[in-house]
Design an enzyme around this catalytic site. Structure first.
Site, PDB file in Angstrom:
ATOM      1  N   HIS A   1      -8.053 124.490  50.969  1.00 51.23           N
ATOM      2  CA  HIS A   1      -9.228 125.343  50.749  1.00 51.23           C
ATOM      3  C   HIS A   1      -8.789 126.776  50.453  1.00 51.23           C
ATOM      4  O   HIS A   1      -9.295 127.414  49.515  1.00 51.23           O
ATOM      5  CB  HIS A   1     -10.130 125.371  51.990  1.00 51.23           C
ATOM      6  CG  HIS A   1     -10.802 124.087  52.314  1.00 51.23           C
ATOM      7  ND1 HIS A   1     -10.800 123.557  53.587  1.00 51.23           N
ATOM      8  CD2 HIS A   1     -11.509 123.226  51.548  1.00 51.23           C
ATOM      9  CE1 HIS A   1     -11.490 122.430  53.588  1.00 51.23           C
ATOM     10  NE2 HIS A   1     -11.927 122.202  52.357  1.00 51.23           N
TER      11      HIS A   1
ATOM     12  N   ARG B   1      -9.066 117.255  43.713  1.00 54.30           N
ATOM     13  CA  ARG B   1      -7.812 116.652  44.153  1.00 54.30           C
ATOM     14  C   ARG B   1      -7.405 115.478  43.282  1.00 54.30           C
ATOM     15  O   ARG B   1      -6.233 115.252  43.037  1.00 54.30           O
ATOM     16  CB  ARG B   1      -7.938 116.166  45.600  1.00 54.30           C
ATOM     17  CG  ARG B   1      -8.112 117.273  46.603  1.00 54.30           C
ATOM     18  CD  ARG B   1      -8.422 116.709  47.951  1.00 54.30           C
ATOM     19  NE  ARG B   1      -9.718 116.031  47.867  1.00 54.30           N
ATOM     20  CZ  ARG B   1     -10.524 115.816  48.877  1.00 54.30           C
ATOM     21  NH1 ARG B   1     -10.167 116.159  50.087  1.00 54.30           N
ATOM     22  NH2 ARG B   1     -11.679 115.222  48.718  1.00 54.30           N
TER      23      ARG B   1
END
Length: 158
Positions: free
Chosen positions: A17, A90
């Site tokens: 993050h 991702r």
């Protein structure tokens, strides 16, 4: 001034993050990290704990602020003059879901969604996986900021 939002639940904030927020902070004048409130989901950390962790994890970034939102993200964007949503991706599976969300958001408003590919060292990283491994006694150091690791240990001993 270009303003972007990086939304999520951040339960807990991971180094993945932080990487996405740092990269967005280099690209935009202002980044708002928006913590979603969903009362129906059981969280390890309270909303205030997640906000505090994010503020600490991003304190080195002068153009980043942290806020919370409830309801539709596009409404939060409209209320705060935010033109774009930045999302980390991702894998292809993330793209499938996020593309649908981006198209729905675009259908509702004129807010655009920008995808930032996750750095390879964080491509497997998810908050839920970090919690699962940590809960089982596994070592998640290096995957979350050090202070988050300590808070996770405390949370699991409550």
């Amino acid at each position: 001034m270009t303003k972007v939002v990086c939304p999520g639940s951040f339960d807990p904030v991971t180094n993945g993050h932080v990487d996405i927020v740092e990269r967005a902070a280099r690209l935009f004048d202002e980044v708002v990290v928006a913590v979603g409130v969903n009362e129906s989901k059981k969280r390890l950390f309270s909303l205030q704990e997640r906000i505090d962790m994010l503020r600490r994890a991003t304190e080195h970034l002068p153009n980043v602020s942290v806020a919370s939102f409830q309801g539709l993200l596009v409404d939060f964007c409209a209320e705060h003059g935010i033109a774009a949503i930045a999302k980390g991706l991702r894998a292809v599976s993330d793209f499938d879901y996020e593309l649908q969300m981006a198209q729905m958001n675009g259908n509702l408003t004129d807010v655009d969604t920008l995808f930032i590919p996750t750095s390879p060292e964080y491509s497997f990283l998810a908050s839920s996986l970090v919690k699962e491994v940590a809960r089982g006694g596994g070592d998640v150091s290096g995957l979350v900021p050090d202070f988050v690791l300590e808070q996770m240990k405390d949370a699991f001993t409550r």
